[in-house]
Design a protein around this motif. Structure first.
Motif, PDB file in Angstrom:
ATOM      1  N   PHE A  95      -4.701  28.900  12.722  1.00 45.86           N
ATOM      2  CA  PHE A  95      -3.831  29.517  11.711  1.00 45.86           C
ATOM      3  C   PHE A  95      -3.483  28.563  10.569  1.00 45.86           C
ATOM      4  CE2 PHE A  95      -1.352  27.498  15.013  1.00 45.86           C
ATOM      5  CZ  PHE A  95      -0.562  26.642  14.259  1.00 45.86           C
ATOM      6  N   CYS A  96      -3.843  27.285  10.703  1.00 43.46           N
ATOM      7  CA  CYS A  96      -3.270  26.256   9.823  1.00 43.46           C
ATOM      8  C   CYS A  96      -3.978  26.177   8.463  1.00 43.46           C
ATOM      9  CB  CYS A  96      -3.342  24.901  10.527  1.00 43.46           C
ATOM     10  SG  CYS A  96      -2.759  23.565   9.465  1.00 43.46           S
ATOM     11  N   PRO A  97      -3.241  26.396   7.370  1.00 41.82           N
ATOM     12  CA  PRO A  97      -3.869  26.332   6.049  1.00 41.82           C
ATOM     13  C   PRO A  97      -4.333  24.926   5.675  1.00 41.82           C
ATOM     14  CG  PRO A  97      -1.489  26.618   5.834  1.00 41.82           C
ATOM     15  CD  PRO A  97      -1.803  26.736   7.293  1.00 41.82           C
ATOM     16  N   PHE A  98      -3.638  23.908   6.196  1.00 43.05           N
ATOM     17  CA  PHE A  98      -4.046  22.521   5.889  1.00 43.05           C
ATOM     18  C   PHE A  98      -5.392  22.247   6.577  1.00 43.05           C
ATOM     19  CE2 PHE A  98       0.573  22.662   5.661  1.00 43.05           C
ATOM     20  CZ  PHE A  98       0.824  22.073   4.438  1.00 43.05           C
ATOM     21  N   ARG A 156      -8.269  23.813   4.810  1.00 45.72           N
ATOM     22  CA  ARG A 156      -8.784  23.054   3.662  1.00 45.72           C
ATOM     23  C   ARG A 156     -10.011  22.226   4.081  1.00 45.72           C
ATOM     24  NH1 ARG A 156      -3.372  20.024   1.254  1.00 45.72           N
ATOM     25  NH2 ARG A 156      -3.123  21.358  -0.545  1.00 45.72           N
ATOM     26  N   LEU A 202      -0.648  23.886  19.344  1.00 47.86           N
ATOM     27  CA  LEU A 202       0.569  23.148  18.979  1.00 47.86           C
ATOM     28  C   LEU A 202       1.760  23.630  19.805  1.00 47.86           C
ATOM     29  CD1 LEU A 202      -0.102  22.908  15.149  1.00 47.86           C
ATOM     30  CD2 LEU A 202      -0.174  21.037  16.800  1.00 47.86           C
ATOM     31  N   TYR A 217       5.617  22.411  20.250  1.00 47.30           N
ATOM     32  CA  TYR A 217       5.886  21.006  20.551  1.00 47.30           C
ATOM     33  C   TYR A 217       6.806  20.379  19.507  1.00 47.30           C
ATOM     34  CZ  TYR A 217       1.777  20.347  23.673  1.00 47.30           C
ATOM     35  OH  TYR A 217       0.863  20.382  24.684  1.00 47.30           O
ATOM     36  N   LYS A 252       4.053  15.905  22.060  1.00 51.25           N
ATOM     37  CA  LYS A 252       2.630  16.249  21.927  1.00 51.25           C
ATOM     38  C   LYS A 252       1.769  15.377  22.836  1.00 51.25           C
ATOM     39  CE  LYS A 252       3.375  18.222  17.481  1.00 51.25           C
ATOM     40  NZ  LYS A 252       3.485  18.116  16.060  1.00 51.25           N
ATOM     41  N   LYS A 267      -0.221  16.056  13.644  1.00 47.85           N
ATOM     42  CA  LYS A 267      -0.569  17.270  12.887  1.00 47.85           C
ATOM     43  C   LYS A 267      -2.076  17.455  12.804  1.00 47.85           C
ATOM     44  CE  LYS A 267       3.539  17.133  10.067  1.00 47.85           C
ATOM     45  NZ  LYS A 267       4.152  17.334   8.800  1.00 47.85           N
ATOM     46  N   VAL A 268      -2.474  18.719  12.680  1.00 43.63           N
ATOM     47  CA  VAL A 268      -3.867  19.016  12.353  1.00 43.63           C
ATOM     48  C   VAL A 268      -3.950  19.184  10.846  1.00 43.63           C
ATOM     49  CG1 VAL A 268      -4.432  20.103  14.553  1.00 43.63           C
ATOM     50  CG2 VAL A 268      -3.473  21.511  12.746  1.00 43.63           C
ATOM     51  N   PRO A 269      -5.091  18.916  10.239  1.00 43.55           N
ATOM     52  CA  PRO A 269      -6.378  18.576  10.825  1.00 43.55           C
ATOM     53  C   PRO A 269      -6.524  17.084  11.127  1.00 43.55           C
ATOM     54  CG  PRO A 269      -6.603  18.642   8.442  1.00 43.55           C
ATOM     55  CD  PRO A 269      -5.172  19.014   8.742  1.00 43.55           C
ATOM     56  N   GLU A 277      -4.612  14.006   7.607  1.00 48.44           N
ATOM     57  CA  GLU A 277      -4.072  14.474   6.317  1.00 48.44           C
ATOM     58  C   GLU A 277      -5.212  15.194   5.587  1.00 48.44           C
ATOM     59  OE1 GLU A 277      -0.899  14.489   4.788  1.00 48.44           O
ATOM     60  OE2 GLU A 277      -0.381  14.079   6.844  1.00 48.44           O
ATOM     61  N   SER A 278      -5.019  16.505   5.415  1.00 49.47           N
ATOM     62  CA  SER A 278      -6.103  17.368   4.925  1.00 49.47           C
ATOM     63  C   SER A 278      -6.798  16.846   3.662  1.00 49.47           C
ATOM     64  CB  SER A 278      -5.562  18.780   4.671  1.00 49.47           C
ATOM     65  OG  SER A 278      -4.446  18.751   3.804  1.00 49.47           O
ATOM     66  N   THR A 331       7.455  21.047  13.609  1.00 49.57           N
ATOM     67  CA  THR A 331       7.611  19.943  12.645  1.00 49.57           C
ATOM     68  C   THR A 331       7.337  20.448  11.231  1.00 49.57           C
ATOM     69  OG1 THR A 331       6.006  19.031  14.227  1.00 49.57           O
ATOM     70  CG2 THR A 331       7.221  17.470  12.904  1.00 49.57           C
ATOM     71  N   SER A 332       6.308  21.298  11.087  1.00 48.03           N
ATOM     72  CA  SER A 332       5.939  21.771   9.751  1.00 48.03           C
ATOM     73  C   SER A 332       7.061  22.593   9.132  1.00 48.03           C
ATOM     74  CB  SER A 332       4.689  22.657   9.824  1.00 48.03           C
ATOM     75  OG  SER A 332       3.705  22.006  10.518  1.00 48.03           O
TER      76      SER A 332
HETATM   77  N1  LIG Z   1       0.302  16.952   5.227  1.00 54.86           N
HETATM   78  C1  LIG Z   1      -0.470  17.449   6.320  1.00 54.86           C
HETATM   79  C2  LIG Z   1       0.175  18.712   6.858  1.00 54.86           C
HETATM   80  C3  LIG Z   1      -0.556  19.258   8.088  1.00 54.86           C
HETATM   81  C4  LIG Z   1       0.328  20.235   8.865  1.00 54.86           C
HETATM   82  O1  LIG Z   1       1.522  20.401   8.573  1.00 54.86           O
HETATM   83  N2  LIG Z   1      -0.258  20.853   9.900  1.00 54.86           N
HETATM   84  C5  LIG Z   1       0.548  21.671  10.760  1.00 54.86           C
HETATM   85  C6  LIG Z   1      -0.091  22.965  11.172  1.00 54.86           C
HETATM   86  S1  LIG Z   1      -0.263  24.053   9.811  1.00 54.86           S
HETATM   87  C7  LIG Z   1       0.804  20.889  12.036  1.00 54.86           C
HETATM   88  O2  LIG Z   1      -0.087  20.316  12.615  1.00 54.86           O
HETATM   89  N3  LIG Z   1       2.046  20.884  12.467  1.00 54.86           N
HETATM   90  C8  LIG Z   1       2.423  20.256  13.671  1.00 54.86           C
HETATM   91  C9  LIG Z   1       3.612  20.909  14.258  1.00 54.86           C
HETATM   92  O3  LIG Z   1       4.221  21.720  13.585  1.00 54.86           O
HETATM   93  O4  LIG Z   1       3.945  20.575  15.387  1.00 54.86           O
HETATM   94  C10 LIG Z   1      -1.922  17.694   5.877  1.00 54.86           C
HETATM   95  O5  LIG Z   1      -2.141  17.898   4.677  1.00 54.86           O
HETATM   96  O6  LIG Z   1      -2.831  17.637   6.720  1.00 54.86           O
END
Ligand SMILES: N[C@@H](CCC(=O)N[C@@H](CS)C(=O)NCC(=O)O)C(=O)O
Length: 254
Positions: free
Chosen positions: A17-20, A23, A42, A51, A56, A68-70, A85-86, A248-249
């Motif tokens: 689901f993650c937009p980052f 990318r 997650l 988490y 995690k 965080k992903v990716p 970091e995307s 976290t996001s």
């Molecule tokens: N600044 C990061 C943001 C990545 C991000 O926020 N990914 C979210 C999913 S959309 C994530 O892994 N969040 C971890 C969490 O919420 O536990 C990037 O550009 O990769």
């Protein structure tokens, strides 16, 4: 919990689901990189709760201490390399993979211009997207929506009117970095009745064109079973729209 085995072949740790992550997924597909997909949950499988950072799995925090992903990871000899970091992942792919399918223009100034669009979008547009959802009172939702309208109108001035891509005939990292949020506009429409305004026809055309590409379709897959990708995505963002998201996001954009 054991994580994926890191091999010489590039591993892409993502969440559907993650937009980052999308990318980077777009860049991987468009550059035709040979990679292996790993779906990272997650949510803690024992509690089914999202988490918090410290909870995690260790293997995941070892790859990305931000949790965080990716993440991109691969082995070179005895050494494990990881990149996260995307936007940095996408810049890394430009160096890592063969140059036949470049995603940045050649000229240093054109390259810089692409990066300026990406940087401005990431620092202004992306937080506004989440704020429109996360804010619960009408007045601050309206304020965020007005901010986004201004950003959309600025992007409309920058997009190549002929297309099909944001900067003309070739896909670039600008398409990869911006598109995931345009593909999620239906979420703002559904929860906040917000849409791209009529005076931004090129952005609408671009989104529709991009949706038809195999490299994009490949990134729109819902987990096995259940309803369609769009329905599952809508459900995923409900916790943002009713501000119950604790991840976290969600905290990052409040
Ligand atoms: N600044 C990061 C943001 C990545 C991000 O926020 N990914 C979210 C999913 S959309 C994530 O892994 N969040 C971890 C969490 O919420 O536990 C990037 O550009 O990769």
């Amino acid at each position: 919990m054991a994580g994926p085995v890191i091999k010489e072949k590039l591993l892409f740790v993502s969440s559907w689901f993650c937009p980052f992550a999308q990318r980077t997924w777009l860049a991987l597909n468009e550059k035709r990189v040979d990679y292996e997909y790993y779906e990272m949950s997650l949510k803690d499988p024992t509690t089914n709760q999202w988490y918090q950072l410290g909870e995690k799995p260790k293997w995941f925090l070892d790859l990305n201490p931000l949790g965080k992903v990716p993440v991109l990871a691969y082995k070179e000899g005895d050494e494990t390399h990881c990149v996260y970091e995307s936007l940095i992942c996408n810049e890394f792919l430009e160096e890592y993979s063969p140059k036949e399918q470049p995603l940045l223009p050649d000229h240093p100034v054109a390259k810089a211009k692409s990066r300026i669009i990406i940087d401005s979008f990431s620092s202004k547009f992306v937080p506004l997207f989440y704020r429109i959802l996360l804010r619960q009172d009408k007045e601050s939702q309206k304020e965020a929506a007005e901010g986004m309208l201004a950003e959309l109108r600025q992007l409309e001035q920058k997009i190549d009117p002929e297309g099909p891509f944001f900067q003309g005939k070739q896909m670039t990292l600008v398409d990869c970095a911006l598109l995931p949020w345009f593909l999620r506009m239906s979420i703002l429409q559904h929860y906040r009745n917000f849409a791209i305004p009529e005076d931004c026809p090129h952005l609408v055309r671009w989104t529709q064109d991009m949706e038809q590409l195999p490299a994009v379709k490949e990134t729109q897959k819902a987990p096995e079973g259940g309803s369609s990708y769009d329905e599952q995505l809508l459900f995923h963002y409900q916790r943002y729209a009713d501000a119950s998201a604790k991840s976290t996001s969600a905290r990052d954009f409040k």
